[in-house]
Design a protein around this motif. Structure first.
Motif, short mmCIF file in Angstrom:
data_model
loop_
_atom_site.label_atom_id
_atom_site.label_comp_id
_atom_site.label_asym_id
_atom_site.label_seq_id
_atom_site.Cartn_x
_atom_site.Cartn_y
_atom_site.Cartn_z
N UNK A 130 0.83 -1.21 0.00
CA UNK A 130 0.00 0.00 0.00
C UNK A 130 0.86 1.26 0.00
N UNK A 131 1.84 1.31 0.88
CA UNK A 131 2.72 2.48 0.89
C UNK A 131 3.58 2.53 -0.37
N UNK A 132 4.01 1.37 -0.86
CA UNK A 132 4.80 1.33 -2.09
C UNK A 132 4.01 1.93 -3.25
N UNK A 133 2.74 1.63 -3.30
CA UNK A 133 1.88 2.18 -4.36
C UNK A 133 1.87 3.70 -4.30
N UNK A 134 1.74 4.27 -3.10
CA UNK A 134 1.76 5.72 -2.94
C UNK A 134 3.11 6.31 -3.33
N UNK A 135 4.19 5.62 -2.98
CA UNK A 135 5.53 6.10 -3.29
C UNK A 135 5.79 6.03 -4.80
N UNK A 136 5.37 4.95 -5.45
CA UNK A 136 5.53 4.85 -6.90
C UNK A 136 4.72 5.95 -7.60
N UNK A 137 3.54 6.24 -7.06
CA UNK A 137 2.73 7.32 -7.63
C UNK A 137 3.49 8.65 -7.52
N UNK A 138 4.14 8.86 -6.40
CA UNK A 138 4.93 10.09 -6.21
C UNK A 138 6.11 10.11 -7.19
N UNK A 139 6.80 8.97 -7.36
CA UNK A 139 7.91 8.88 -8.31
C UNK A 139 7.43 9.18 -9.72
N UNK A 140 6.28 8.63 -10.10
CA UNK A 140 5.72 8.83 -11.42
C UNK A 140 5.39 10.30 -11.65
N UNK A 141 4.78 10.94 -10.66
CA UNK A 141 4.44 12.36 -10.77
C UNK A 141 5.69 13.23 -10.82
N UNK A 150 9.20 3.35 -14.31
CA UNK A 150 8.50 3.79 -13.10
C UNK A 150 7.00 3.55 -13.27
N UNK A 151 6.49 3.81 -14.47
CA UNK A 151 5.08 3.54 -14.76
C UNK A 151 4.77 2.06 -14.57
N UNK A 152 5.66 1.19 -15.04
CA UNK A 152 5.46 -0.25 -14.89
C UNK A 152 5.46 -0.66 -13.41
N UNK A 153 6.36 -0.07 -12.62
CA UNK A 153 6.38 -0.36 -11.18
C UNK A 153 5.08 0.09 -10.52
N UNK A 173 8.72 -8.60 -8.36
CA UNK A 173 9.67 -8.56 -9.47
C UNK A 173 9.99 -7.13 -9.89
N UNK A 174 10.04 -6.22 -8.92
CA UNK A 174 10.46 -4.85 -9.20
C UNK A 174 11.97 -4.77 -9.11
#
Length: 190
Positions: A130-141, A150-153, A173-174
């Motif tokens: 759950x937190x990883x999802x939020x962090x990946x969203x921040x990385x993507x933005x 990053x989009x794939x992650x 598999x990230x």
């Protein structure tokens, strides 16, 4: 004659790779009657981060960590050096250290998309989807959606957070992203 140990062979292999990489540069030229490799004939030493990145690519994570630590000693604890040290620790399975250092890196430079991505990778490794999802969203933005990796992650984190059968110890598999020259490494493994 005694057989050569694996450690000696690995060390010699790494040294040979670094020497070959140094010889590829244009400024390998004779000086007087002797020939010197770049960095040995009075040039500035090769950056510890660059050496560490090469060692990481070669799978020599412990040596990369030492190189990154030397870079931090000369350059200071920057977002780049903290992120690099954290990445080596992640590859060595030291998840607590990796997470702590990567969080420091993103707090020092909130615009460092690769560090946000790598923090997401660490969180995925720890099963904190759950937190990883939020962090990946921040990385993507932060990256303005320019990195496919990053989009794939982010897609993977979304899918895994919505899948109740997801097992973080077997289904992860990230992979890491490196800042370096601005190029991103492939992030997902088969």
């Amino acid at each position: 004659m005694r057989p050569i140990s694996n450690v000696v062979l690995k060390t010699l292999s790494v040294m040979a790779i670094l020497l070959l990489a140094a010889c590829e540069q244009e400024n390998f030229a004779p000086t007087g009657d002797r020939v010197f490799a770049p960095g040995l004939a009075g040039e500035a030493d090769v950056d510890g981060l660059t050496i560490g990145h090469r060692l990481m690519a070669a799978g020599q994570y412990e040596l990369a960590l030492k190189s990154y630590q030397r870079a931090a000693a000369t350059q200071g604890l920057t977002a780049d050096t903290l992120s690099a040290i954290a990445s080596a620790n992640l590859e060595l399975g030291r998840l607590n250290q990796a997470e702590r250092l990567m969080r420091q890196a993103v707090s020092m430079d909130p615009t460092f998309a690769a560090a946000w991505n790598n923090l997401g990778v660490i969180l995925m490794e720890r099963g904190n989807v759950t937190e990883a999802r939020q962090v990946f969203r921040r990385a993507f933005a932060t990256d303005n959606g320019q990195s496919e990796e990053i989009r794939d992650n982010l897609k993977l984190a979304i899918a895994k957070s919505e899948d109740p059968g997801y097992n973080p110890t077997t289904d992860n598999n990230t992979k890491l992203v490196r800042r370096g020259t601005g190029d991103y490494l492939i992030l997902q493994t088969p």
